[in-house]
Write a protein that holds these residues in place. Structure first.
Motif, short mmCIF file in Angstrom:
data_model
loop_
_atom_site.label_atom_id
_atom_site.label_comp_id
_atom_site.label_asym_id
_atom_site.label_seq_id
_atom_site.Cartn_x
_atom_site.Cartn_y
_atom_site.Cartn_z
N TYR A 1 46.40 35.70 37.14
CA TYR A 1 45.45 34.72 37.75
C TYR A 1 45.20 33.67 36.70
CZ TYR A 1 44.26 38.66 40.82
OH TYR A 1 44.22 39.50 41.83
N ASP B 1 40.90 41.24 44.19
CA ASP B 1 40.18 39.60 43.77
C ASP B 1 39.30 39.34 44.84
OD1 ASP B 1 39.79 36.93 43.37
OD2 ASP B 1 41.65 36.37 44.23
N PRO B 2 37.94 38.92 44.40
CA PRO B 2 37.62 38.87 43.04
C PRO B 2 36.96 39.78 42.21
CG PRO B 2 35.92 38.11 44.64
CD PRO B 2 36.98 38.84 45.58
N SER C 1 40.18 32.10 41.89
CA SER C 1 40.31 33.27 42.74
C SER C 1 41.34 32.94 44.04
CB SER C 1 38.93 33.50 43.40
OG SER C 1 38.88 34.54 44.43
#
Length: 403
Positions: free
Chosen positions: A143, A83-84, A171
Motif C-alpha cells: 500500500y 482494505d481499508p 486506499s
C-alpha cells in the motif's frame, strides 16, 4: 443537399467518381435497424503520472521491508483483512507499541524493524518514528504510503513544537489518499467519509472543523485508560495548531526533496524553528500532492476495420442518403483488441472481469474481446507484486438498436 455534394467531392478527390460506383454490387436485401455501440457508463480516464514523484522503495519485498513485515505479522493478523480495514489495523498496532517521547531521535539510517526492536528494549520515540514505522509497514504490504509533515504558521521561527508528523496512505477501495496519525491512533471522517489532510484543511477553512470526527482505535483508548470522546477533544485542540503547511517526500529525475503546500501559512520559508532545513520545494497546487494511484486505462482497437473509402466503393454510395440507409450493413462491429496501461508502483499483472463473472488474469497487456448484443460490463484492474489490487476501471457498453 450540401452534405451530399460534399460526399461527391470527396469521392472525386479520392479518384472514385459517382458514375464509376453506379454499377458497384450492392445487396438487394433491406438492411435491419442500425446496431449502435454506446458507452453507458465509464471510469476509463487518462492516467495521471503523479505517482512517479513518490519516494517509494524499488519493491515492497525489499530485505528491510520483508524483515519488518515478517516481524509484525507474527504478532498481528493483517493479511486476513481487506482494505481499508487492513490500514486501520496496522495503524492501531503501531500506535500501541510505545508511548511518545518527543526528544528521542534514533541514529540516521535506523530501520523501522530496528526501531521496533529497540522499543522491545524499552525505548520510546517521536511522532516522526510513528509515521515512519506505519508507512513502512503499509509499504511492505503493498500500500503506497508516505510520511506527512504538518507545520504551524510559525514554522520558520516559532518556538519548539511547530511541526508534527503523521501519515497518508492510498486506499484502493476508497480510491483516495486518507490521513492517519499513528501517535494518536486517529483517522478523520466527515459524514462517514474518510478524509485526507487537505480535505480536513478545506473543512477548517469553511468553518466546519468541528464537523470532522476523529476516531481513535479501541486498543489505543484502552491502553491510555480514557474515553474516545476525551481523546477526540484533546486531538482536535492539538491538530488544529498544524494547518500552516503540509509536506510530503518528493522526487524528480532521481533528486529527492520535500514538497510543501502552504495552507494557512503565507509564502515560503527557509528555516524550521530557526534551524537549517534542506531540499524544500513549494507548490500552490494541491494536485501536486493528491493524484490518483494504481489506476488502469483501456485502449480499444477495432479488429478488421476497413478504410472508409473501401466501404463507400463496395456499397456503391454516392450520396449521404445512401450512406445513412445502407450504414446498418457496414457500421462498426464491437470486435476489439483491448490494450491496458497502468499507473501502479510495483505493477505485476492485469485482471479482467466480464459481466460480473470471475476475475481472470491477463497474460501481457492485450486481450481480444467481442461485445454481445445488449449491455456489456467490463472491469479491469492492476495488481502489484504484493498482491494488492488497484481501483476497478468499470465500463458499461451497450450494443443494440435504438428502442
Amino acid at each position: 443537399m450540401q452534405r451530399s455534394a460534399s460526399l461527391t467531392v470527396l469521392l472525386a478527390l479520392l479518384g472514385t467518381a459517382p458514375v464509376a460506383l453506379a454499377g458497384a454490387p450492392a445487396s438487394s436485401a433491406t438492411p435491419g435497424p442500425l446496431q449502435k455501440i454506446s458507452i453507458v457508463e465509464s471510469s476509463n480516464l487518462k492516467l495521471d503520472d503523479g505517482y512517479r514523484t513518490l519516494r517509494l522503495p524499488e519493491s515492497p519485498d525489499s530485505p528491510e521491508l520483508r524483515q519488518l513485515r515478517d516481524h509484525v505479522l507474527k504478532q498481528v493478523d493483517l493479511l486476513g483483512r481487506a482494505d481499508p480495514e487492513l490500514i486501520f489495523a496496522a495503524l492501531e498496532w503501531v500506535s500501541i507499541q510505545w508511548d511518545h517521547d518527543g526528544l528521542n531521535q534514533p541514529p540516521p539510517g535506523t530501520s523501522s524493524f530496528q526501531i521496533l526492536q529497540n522499543v522491545e528494549q524499552g525505548q520510546r520515540y517521536r511522532c516522526v518514528e510513528y509515521g515512519t514505522v506505519v508507512s513502512d509497514l503499509l509499504l511492505s504490504l503493498g500500500y503506497p504510503s508516505r510520511r506527512l509533515g504538518i507545520k504551524s504558521v510559525d514554522a520558520a521561527y516559532g518556538g519548539f513544537g511547530q511541526g508534527h508528523v503523521a501519515s497518508e496512505v492510498w486506499s484502493n477501495t476508497l480510491d483516495k489518499w486518507i490521513f492517519i496519525d499513528p501517535q494518536f491512533s486517529m483517522a478523520a471522517t466527515h459524514e462517514g467519509r474518510y478524509l485526507s489532510f487537505h480535505e480536513m484543511y478545506q473543512l477548517k477553512r469553511e468553518g466546519r472543523f468541528n464537523e470532522i470526527r476523529f476516531t481513535p482505535s479501541p486498543r489505543f483508548v484502552e491502553r491510555h485508560k480514557t474515553t474516545p470522546e476525551e481523546l477526540e477533544k484533546q486531538y482536535r485542540a492539538f491538530i488544529g495548531h498544524y494547518f500552516g503547511y503540509m509536506e510530503i517526500p518528493y522526487q524528480r529525475e532521481g533528486k529527492k526533496a520535500s514538497l510543501i503546500l502552504p495552507l494557512e501559512g503565507k509564502g515560503q520559508f527557509a528555516t524550521f524553528q530557526g534551524l537549517p532545513i534542506d531540499g524544500l520545494l513549494f507548490t500552490d497546487d494541491p494536485r501536486e500532492l493528491y493524484f490518483p494511484l494504481n489506476h488502469t486505462q483501456v485502449l480499444f482497437t477495432y479488429n478488421n476495420a476497413r478504410p472508409f473509402i473501401d466501404v463507400i466503393r463496395e456499397h456503391g454510395i454516392t450520396t449521404e442518403q445512401q450512406f445513412l440507409s445502407k450504414r446498418p450493413r457496414f457500421a462498426a462491429r464491437p470486435d476489439y483488441t483491448l490494450t491496458f496501461q497502468q499507473g501502479m508502483p510495483w505493477f505485476a499483472h492485469y485482471e479482467l472481469r466480464v459481466d460480473g463473472g470471475e476475475w481472470k488474469r491477463v497474460p501481457g497487456d492485450t486481450v481480444p474481446l467481442k461485445l454481445h448484443a445488449g449491455l456489456n460490463t467490463l472491469e479491469v484492474r492492476a495488481v502489484n507484486r504484493a498482491g494488492a489490487a488497484g481501483p476497478i476501471n468499470r465500463m458499461k457498453l451497450r450494443y443494440a438498436a435504438d428502442p
